[in-house]
Write an enzyme that holds these catalytic residues in place. Structure first.
Site, mmCIF file in Angstrom:
data_model
loop_
_atom_site.group_PDB
_atom_site.id
_atom_site.type_symbol
_atom_site.label_atom_id
_atom_site.label_comp_id
_atom_site.label_asym_id
_atom_site.label_seq_id
_atom_site.Cartn_x
_atom_site.Cartn_y
_atom_site.Cartn_z
ATOM 1 N N HIS A 1 -2.874 -0.653 8.383
ATOM 2 C CA HIS A 1 -2.522 -1.027 9.752
ATOM 3 C C HIS A 1 -3.680 -1.722 10.471
ATOM 4 C CE1 HIS A 1 -4.298 3.016 10.013
ATOM 5 N NE2 HIS A 1 -4.689 2.686 11.231
ATOM 6 N N ASN B 1 0.842 -1.191 0.000
ATOM 7 C CA ASN B 1 0.000 0.000 0.000
ATOM 8 C C ASN B 1 0.884 1.250 0.000
ATOM 9 O OD1 ASN B 1 -1.838 2.080 0.565
ATOM 10 N ND2 ASN B 1 -2.022 1.493 2.722
#
Length: 178
Positions: free
Chosen positions: A136, A127
């Protein structure tokens, strides 16, 4: 094509942001794995780009514990598969987690194609717009915090900032992170 960049200081370290002049194309922590991988050959430091002011305001809100609204365009460069995965990441609500396997299942449900959790992990790990495209918030099905290109320590801090309970999560064994 020119790519514009700017440095922003955050409580978790300095980040570099990039833009094509209209949309956000990158956001990386200094030293992050795959740092700047999608930057073009010609970059121009630009502190006055209005988009960078918007991104900095978004980050300030985020690091203040707010749940900022994405009110600017994000345009990560990658394969269609990766873009599909990154778009799925944008649907993960603030303060929530999802597993790589759940994303693979959603891919099957929406695209009609089987995809392994490992393939999803590869897309998540690459990403190019950290934090804003919330990679995350993805964990292993066994509760492993594996796979954050910015480092497991930063991933933990981001999850704690979002008041996610980490007691059921664990750091991966050496050699399993992306």
């Amino acid at each position: 094509m020119d790519t514009y960049t700017h440095q922003i200081h955050t409580p978790f370290g300095r980040v570099t942001v990039s833009s094509d002049g209209h949309a956000l194309t990158g956001l990386w922590f200094d030293g992050q794995k795959y740092y700047g991988k999608t930057l073009g050959d010609h970059t121009i430091e630009n502190q006055d780009l209005a988009l960078f002011t918007q991104v900095e305001a978004w980050l300030n809100d985020y690091f203040s514990g707010k749940q900022p609204t994405l009110d600017f365009e994000v345009k990560p460069a990658g394969t269609e598969f990766r873009k599909t995965v990154w778009n799925e990441l944008l649907s993960i609500p603030y303060g929530n987690l999802i597993t790589y396997g759940e994303i693979a299942q959603r891919f099957y449900e929406t695209q009609g194609k089987n995809m392994s959790a490992q393939a999803v992990g590869g897309a998540v790990g690459h990403n190019p717009i950290s934090i804003i495209i919330p990679c995350h918030r993805v964990v292993g099905s066994n509760g492993s915090l594996t796979g954050y290109a910015g480092g497991i320590g930063v991933k933990k801090k981001l999850l704690q900032l979002e008041d996610i309970d980490l007691t059921h999560l664990h750091e991966p064994t050496k050699g399993t992170a992306l």
